[in-house]
Design a protein around this motif. Sequence first.
Motif, PDB file in Angstrom:
ATOM      1  N   ASP A 133      -0.896  13.057  -3.424  1.00 23.10           N
ATOM      2  CA  ASP A 133      -0.554  11.750  -2.638  1.00 23.10           C
ATOM      3  C   ASP A 133       0.563  12.629  -1.261  1.00 23.10           C
ATOM      4  N   ILE A 190      -2.511   8.100   1.431  1.00 26.06           N
ATOM      5  CA  ILE A 190      -3.844   7.748   0.540  1.00 26.06           C
ATOM      6  C   ILE A 190      -5.066   8.946   0.477  1.00 26.06           C
ATOM      7  N   TRP A 241      -6.884  -3.901  -4.274  1.00 26.07           N
ATOM      8  CA  TRP A 241      -7.244  -2.841  -3.293  1.00 26.07           C
ATOM      9  C   TRP A 241      -7.820  -3.416  -2.249  1.00 26.07           C
ATOM     10  N   TYR A 288     -11.187   5.380   3.941  1.00 32.90           N
ATOM     11  CA  TYR A 288     -10.710   3.992   2.799  1.00 32.90           C
ATOM     12  C   TYR A 288     -11.329   3.541   2.068  1.00 32.90           C
ATOM     13  N   ALA A 294     -11.208   6.066  -0.883  1.00 29.24           N
ATOM     14  CA  ALA A 294     -10.044   6.218  -1.553  1.00 29.24           C
ATOM     15  C   ALA A 294      -9.820   5.180  -2.683  1.00 29.24           C
ATOM     16  N   GLY A 346       0.219   4.202  -2.587  1.00 29.00           N
ATOM     17  CA  GLY A 346      -0.027   5.518  -1.897  1.00 29.00           C
ATOM     18  C   GLY A 346       1.261   6.423  -2.317  1.00 29.00           C
ATOM     19  N   TYR A 375       0.911  -0.958   0.161  1.00 26.28           N
ATOM     20  CA  TYR A 375       0.125  -0.077   0.278  1.00 26.28           C
ATOM     21  C   TYR A 375       0.720   1.362  -0.092  1.00 26.28           C
TER      22      TYR A 375
END
Length: 592
Positions: free
Chosen positions: A220, A297, A391, A378, A381, A214, A210
């Motif tokens: 980011d 993220i 993901w 989360y 995203a 990310g 991740y």
Amino acid sequence: MEKERPQWGNPLQFVFACISYAVGLGNVWRFPYLCQMYGGGSFLVPYIIMLIVEGMPLLYLELAVGQRMRQGSIGAWRTISPYLSGVGVASVVVSFFLSMYYNVINAWGFWYLFHSFQDPLPWSVCPLNGNRTGYDEECEKASSTQYFWYRKTLNISPSIQENGGVQWEPALCLTLAWLMVYLCILRGTESTGKVVYFTASMPYCVLIIYLVRGLTLHGDTNGLMYMFTPKMEQLANPKAWINAAMQIFFSLGLGFGSLIAFASYNEPSTNCQKHAIIVSIINSSTSIFASIVTFSIYGFKATFNYENCLNKVILLLTNSFDLEDGFLAANNLEEVKDYLASTYPSKYNDVFPHIRNCSLESELNTAVQGTGLAFIVYTEAIKNMEVSQLWSVLYFFMLLMLGMGSMLGNTAAILTPLTDSKVISSYLPKEAISGLVCLINCAIGMVFTMESGNYWFDIFNDYAATLSLLLIVLVETIAVCYIYGLKRFESDLQTMAGRSLNWYWKAMWAFVSPLLIIGLFIFYLSDYIITGTLQYQAWDASQGQLVTKDYPPYALAVIGLLVASSTMCIPLVALGTFIRNQLKKGGSAPVA
């Protein structure tokens, strides 16, 4: 002859068990929130100081007690003093409360994991309304991720008073979660020792994957800059220091009896001081590492929402004023808005109520923790990433591993004292005791799968293991230093490890850590008193948002019972021991 105590296969198993237990969901969804709230990079200053003066010493204390006494929490404190058996009982009660509700998070993790294989992801779009003329009204007012969480996952009621029935899908997921726990603990250290290799290491693999993803997402750097830009004025904020201390305290899992249980299966000569330092540093490093992943993220989500907002405003103004396509852009938007407002005032006033105020800073300022971060932020995203199913599967699998690792520690804290009891173990084999504990917890946990279940989850999460844990660990440090005797305990450790106890550990145990716990205890009590009426966040479907409501009297009674049922074990068991001793003395007194 007394049955030989089981042991870990090797010291590495013990370290992995402690890491798997200590590194949990709080590292992923609580620490980033605290960084966001209390000064970004500057929050690391109080956090690291509290790790040194509180986290490491108290973790070492619990590991040393478990390894020296070679018993679960109840037996260990009874060995130190018969009057302290209640400390172990209180730890078991708190662990029982925690197990009741904590595994519900794993049930939600299973639910989201199963839905992660759908294309498109079910939380990426709003469902159509009844007559299929538009989107569901509740979903449109909230968002697709909020709708999936509050309506499809929880099917939440408008208030805690409206219980609703047990919902079969979450109930099945909860049953599956408890079945997984049972299979992992079935053979005690033999099975748990093998499982923890996986539950401890797998989340790091996913976090690394991740992190790479990310750091390649658009925006980011906005999130990372927001996190690590220090706000030095927060160092003067006492709440930053208090929350740093609380995060260290609860993140390491102190006071539950799990660490004592794990250490009781060690070889007596094991260097638990080294293990305490290793586990503390890994736990805190994981929190910082998880924050980097989270904020990369988070920056992507905030940037995506901000640019999406700008595009809607640009489209609205382009269509309303017949502007040439491509004329309006983010870099000249404010300038053109001022021009249109001065040139076409009446027309601009008609359009103005529909122009959204887009701000990247306000998107980044939205502070979310707990289930809101895990299952709403989360997922929002993830739905905008390419190959979002992959993901999503990775993320919820990681959450499950973190949750399962913590559950193994929680159940060990309950099972070790039970299997140590000669009365219980003489009637029931270890597998039956484990099965009964899981079955009872699963049955009671069905309360959290009702429509009002999330409100009861919040009550248990907020009140079942806060004040009581502080009191338990305070009594533990006082018991070791002033009842058992610090010199005597130092001699025991020297016999076990073959080295004398450093002055640092003695100073922390005898003075610094107890004073710090008393300070935290006073803060918590005063915070409850100042707050006045306890309130909760209820979901209002008509508004598509959370609203604040007061807890009803029976909910307040449950809160009081949760706190009292564990803390009162300490004085009540001590009183019962005193009365029993007096009766024995009276019964054995010679007759004149």
